[in-house]
Write a protein that holds these residues in place. Structure first.
Motif, mmCIF file in Angstrom:
data_model
loop_
_atom_site.group_PDB
_atom_site.id
_atom_site.type_symbol
_atom_site.label_atom_id
_atom_site.label_comp_id
_atom_site.label_asym_id
_atom_site.label_seq_id
_atom_site.Cartn_x
_atom_site.Cartn_y
_atom_site.Cartn_z
ATOM 1 N N ALA A 287 1.055 -2.500 -3.628
ATOM 2 C CA ALA A 287 0.702 -2.123 -2.252
ATOM 3 C C ALA A 287 1.269 -0.763 -1.857
ATOM 4 C CB ALA A 287 1.161 -3.197 -1.277
ATOM 5 N N GLY A 288 1.495 0.095 -2.857
ATOM 6 C CA GLY A 288 1.863 1.467 -2.521
ATOM 7 C C GLY A 288 3.305 1.838 -2.819
ATOM 8 N N GLN A 289 3.573 3.130 -2.589
ATOM 9 C CA GLN A 289 4.844 3.703 -3.029
ATOM 10 C C GLN A 289 6.041 3.258 -2.195
ATOM 11 O OE1 GLN A 289 3.499 7.772 -2.932
ATOM 12 N NE2 GLN A 289 3.195 7.762 -5.148
ATOM 13 N N THR A 290 7.174 3.306 -2.873
ATOM 14 C CA THR A 290 8.459 2.980 -2.250
ATOM 15 C C THR A 290 9.453 4.050 -2.712
ATOM 16 O OG1 THR A 290 9.515 1.751 -4.044
ATOM 17 C CG2 THR A 290 7.872 0.546 -2.766
ATOM 18 N N PRO A 291 10.673 4.031 -2.182
ATOM 19 C CA PRO A 291 11.671 5.004 -2.658
ATOM 20 C C PRO A 291 11.931 4.874 -4.157
ATOM 21 C CG PRO A 291 12.437 3.890 -0.680
ATOM 22 C CD PRO A 291 11.169 3.208 -1.078
ATOM 23 N N TYR A 292 11.503 3.738 -4.750
ATOM 24 C CA TYR A 292 11.812 3.465 -6.160
ATOM 25 C C TYR A 292 10.622 3.720 -7.090
ATOM 26 C CZ TYR A 292 15.387 1.146 -3.454
ATOM 27 O OH TYR A 292 16.393 0.895 -2.543
ATOM 28 N N ASP B 224 2.565 5.672 -8.955
ATOM 29 C CA ASP B 224 1.783 5.612 -7.719
ATOM 30 C C ASP B 224 1.992 4.360 -6.867
ATOM 31 O OD1 ASP B 224 0.544 3.733 -9.292
ATOM 32 O OD2 ASP B 224 -1.323 4.871 -9.555
ATOM 33 N N GLY B 225 2.763 3.400 -7.374
ATOM 34 C CA GLY B 225 3.007 2.191 -6.585
ATOM 35 C C GLY B 225 1.836 1.220 -6.558
ATOM 36 N N ASP C 92 12.148 -1.761 -6.902
ATOM 37 C CA ASP C 92 10.757 -2.172 -6.667
ATOM 38 C C ASP C 92 9.894 -0.934 -6.475
ATOM 39 O OD1 ASP C 92 11.131 -4.946 -6.737
ATOM 40 O OD2 ASP C 92 11.634 -5.046 -4.601
ATOM 41 N N GLY C 93 9.327 -0.440 -7.557
ATOM 42 C CA GLY C 93 8.508 0.779 -7.470
ATOM 43 C C GLY C 93 7.118 0.487 -6.940
ATOM 44 N N SER D 299 9.027 6.124 2.114
ATOM 45 C CA SER D 299 8.896 6.007 0.664
ATOM 46 C C SER D 299 9.329 7.244 -0.122
ATOM 47 C CB SER D 299 7.457 5.638 0.311
ATOM 48 O OG SER D 299 6.615 6.691 0.704
ATOM 49 N N ALA D 300 9.984 8.213 0.521
ATOM 50 C CA ALA D 300 10.421 9.398 -0.234
ATOM 51 C C ALA D 300 11.344 8.939 -1.366
ATOM 52 C CB ALA D 300 11.140 10.367 0.687
ATOM 53 N N ARG D 301 11.090 9.466 -2.583
ATOM 54 C CA ARG D 301 11.892 9.033 -3.745
ATOM 55 C C ARG D 301 13.329 9.463 -3.573
ATOM 56 N NH1 ARG D 301 7.127 8.456 -3.899
ATOM 57 N NH2 ARG D 301 5.891 8.365 -5.796
#
Ligand code: AMP
Ligand code: MG
Length: 522
Positions: free
Chosen positions: A126-131, A136-137, A103-104, A25-27
């Motif tokens: 359901a949490g963070q993604t690269p986006y 905080d997702g 999809d953040g 999930s690193a941006r």
């Protein structure tokens, strides 16, 4: 019929389209790829709030009470034989190109096939993604209830929409500044499992066009046609135009449906427009109560009111124009794209008039009908009449005593009797014109009432109703949510035991946050 983890996986999106080579999930800016593999963040103490029986039936899932079901729809357990992912897209937000969004806080946890129909299961919150950019997702209970209830309500109203299978608490706290005024507070975190044949948006195409990445653009367009517009045939320039025309038609139909039921989306950015013509991303949406075409529920848009009720059809066209630009590199001819856009504009006017006339029981277009509708709209606005109540009650209009109906209008208005009295003569004239116009129709009153009641809902998810469900749910009481969920399954039916929901917005809700005004905070 099967358990959730035995549903038949049909993994087409990831199998056929280019993936981001990096996982996790690193941006980052994700180039030349349609999606990134990322796993949901495991919630600490997930618990179900509600499950949609209709969606369970549609997906033929038998084990909604099982631990596997709970864990899969909250991201605690991975769906077997499926690698979850977030989609890459861009978008025009409030009229400006915003670059990569994606999809953040949505993660597609499975693609399945049930009775030859494709479905994507997607977790929101359901949490963070690269986006996720700076966010905080996650999602909070109040906005999740609003999405869950409204998407199912829209389905039952017959308006194309993404669906919802379940809503659950994550057991974790989420910080939100509801009014964006520097007062963040902890709220209950929640996860909705959304379901749709596809969550592809206009913005999925725009991102590649903006990067001059024609190769990935073509791959995504071909994929979309192959799976969702397969009747158009093999990809070619002509097929791309046919595809655009179908998206134009389904978007036009969606705008007509929204106007018919009084739904205001609130954030019609191009990343929130579905390529399948579905209502998608329920954020600060609202339902028109007093008939005001300039109304928007979204406080973030309060100044320009770009996404106000009366502007939705024009924004539909504006967004289609952005999509046309995105598809241009594959077609390389502006004229045919422009003529499809023109068709939207030309046909919308007549179809809109026909739709509005049908709401008052006039089913055959005649000269003068345009004025009948525009005069009505002016009066409804001036006298602040509740849209849902008016169109439902007008089915009972008595042609032999037209002006008597003014009493009902007075009851359904948010103005005082004195205030509305100033427009009494204008209303009476309209009612007399209306009676004359109805006498030219061939339907009996009974037939007319039946048709009108299948077009004008009796029950919609008024903003204050959703707020009541939220206030109770925050305290752990899901009875209002359950009640509204059941009520909105049959929005066109008379439900005498639920008459209390067929009434004007109560005074306490006039200026309450969540009832007439909503921020994007969710
Ligand atoms: P919206 O206009 O609300 O549909 O969201 C616009 C963009 O912001 C999308 O890319 C969302 O995925 C992203 N977004 C909204 N809320 C969050 C959040 N809490 N965490 C991460 N991304 C978010
Ligand atoms: Mg969105």
């Amino acid at each position: 019929m099967s358990k959730i983890n035995e549903l038949k996986v049909s993994n087409t999106f990831c199998a056929e389209l280019p993936a981001d080579p990096i996982e996790g999930s690193a941006r980052r800016q994700v180039e030349n790829a349609c999606f990134s593999y990322v796993a949901p963040t495991s919630p600490s103490h997930p618990s179900l709030v509600h499950v949609s029986n209709e969606m369970l039936k549609e997906l033929e899932i038998t084990d909604a009470n099982s631990n596997d079901f709970l864990e899969i729809v909250t991201g605690k357990q991975q769906f077997p034989d499926f690698k979850s992912y977030a989609m890459c897209y861009g978008g025009h937000q409030f009229g400006n190109w915003a670059g990569q969004l994606g999809d953040g806080r949505a993660i597609n946890i499975a693609e399945v096939e049930v009775n030859d129909k494709p479905w994507v299961l997607q977790l929101k919150g359901a949490g963070q993604t690269p986006y996720s950019r700076g966010a905080d997702g996650l999602a909070v209970l109040r906005s999740s209830i609003r999405e869950y209830l409204c998407s199912e309500a829209m389905y039952h109203l017959g308006v194309p929409t993404t669906r919802a299978l379940s809503i659950a608490l994550s057991g974790d706290k989420v910080m939100r500044d509801v009014l964006y005024n520097g007062n963040p507070a902890e709220e209950k975190g929640a996860i909705v499992c959304r379901v749709a044949p596809s969550f592809i948006r206009f913005g999925n195409f725009e991102i590649f066009a903006s990067r001059q990445d024609d190769k990935t653009l073509k791959e995504l367009v071909d994929y979309t046609i192959r799976h969702f517009y397969s009747h158009l045939g093999e990809p070619s320039k002509e097929t791309y135009l046919d595809f655009f025309k179908e998206v134009m038609l389904s978007t036009k139909k969606l705008m007509l449906d929204w106007q018919r039921v009084g739904f205001v989306h609130g954030v019609m950015n191009t990343d929130n427009l579905s390529i399948l013509g579905l209502t998608i991303d329920y954020g600060p949406y609202g339902w028109l109560e007093d008939y005001d075409p300039d109304w928007t529920p979204n406080t973030t848009d309060a100044e320009n009111r770009r996404y106000r009720y009366g502007n939705q059809p024009s924004i539909g066209l504006w967004n289609l124009t952005r999509l046309a630009n995105a598809l241009f590199p594959l077609i390389e001819e502006a004229k045919p794209l422009e003529s499809i856009l023109k068709e939207y504009q030309e046909n919308f006017r007549e179809e809109y008039l026909t739709m509005m006339l049908s709401k008052i029981g006039v089913f055959k277009l005649k000269n003068g009908d345009k004025n009948l509708i525009s005069d009505l709209q002016i009066l409804l606005k001036k006298t602040e009449v509740d849209m849902t109540l008016f169109f439902r009650n007008v089915a009972e209009f008595d042609c032999d005593h037209p002006v008597d109906f003014f009493v009902q209008i007075t009851k359904d208005s948010y103005l005082s009797n004195e205030e509305i009295g100033e427009n009494r003569l204008a209303w009476e004239q309209w009612l007399i014109n209306y009676a004359e116009r109805l006498s030219l129709e061939e339907l009996t009153k009974e037939e007319r009432v039946k048709s009108m009641n299948s077009i004008n809902p009796k029950y919609v998810l008024r903003n204050y109703m959703a707020q009541l469900a939220i206030d109770a749910a925050e305290k752990g009481d899901y009875s209002v949510l359950n009640e509204l969920y059941e009520l909105l399954k049959n929005p066109y039916d008379e439900q005498p035991a639920s008459q209390k929901w067929f009434s004007k917005r109560p005074n306490w809700a006039n200026n309450k946050i969540g009832c007439s005004m909503l921020s994007c905070s969710s």
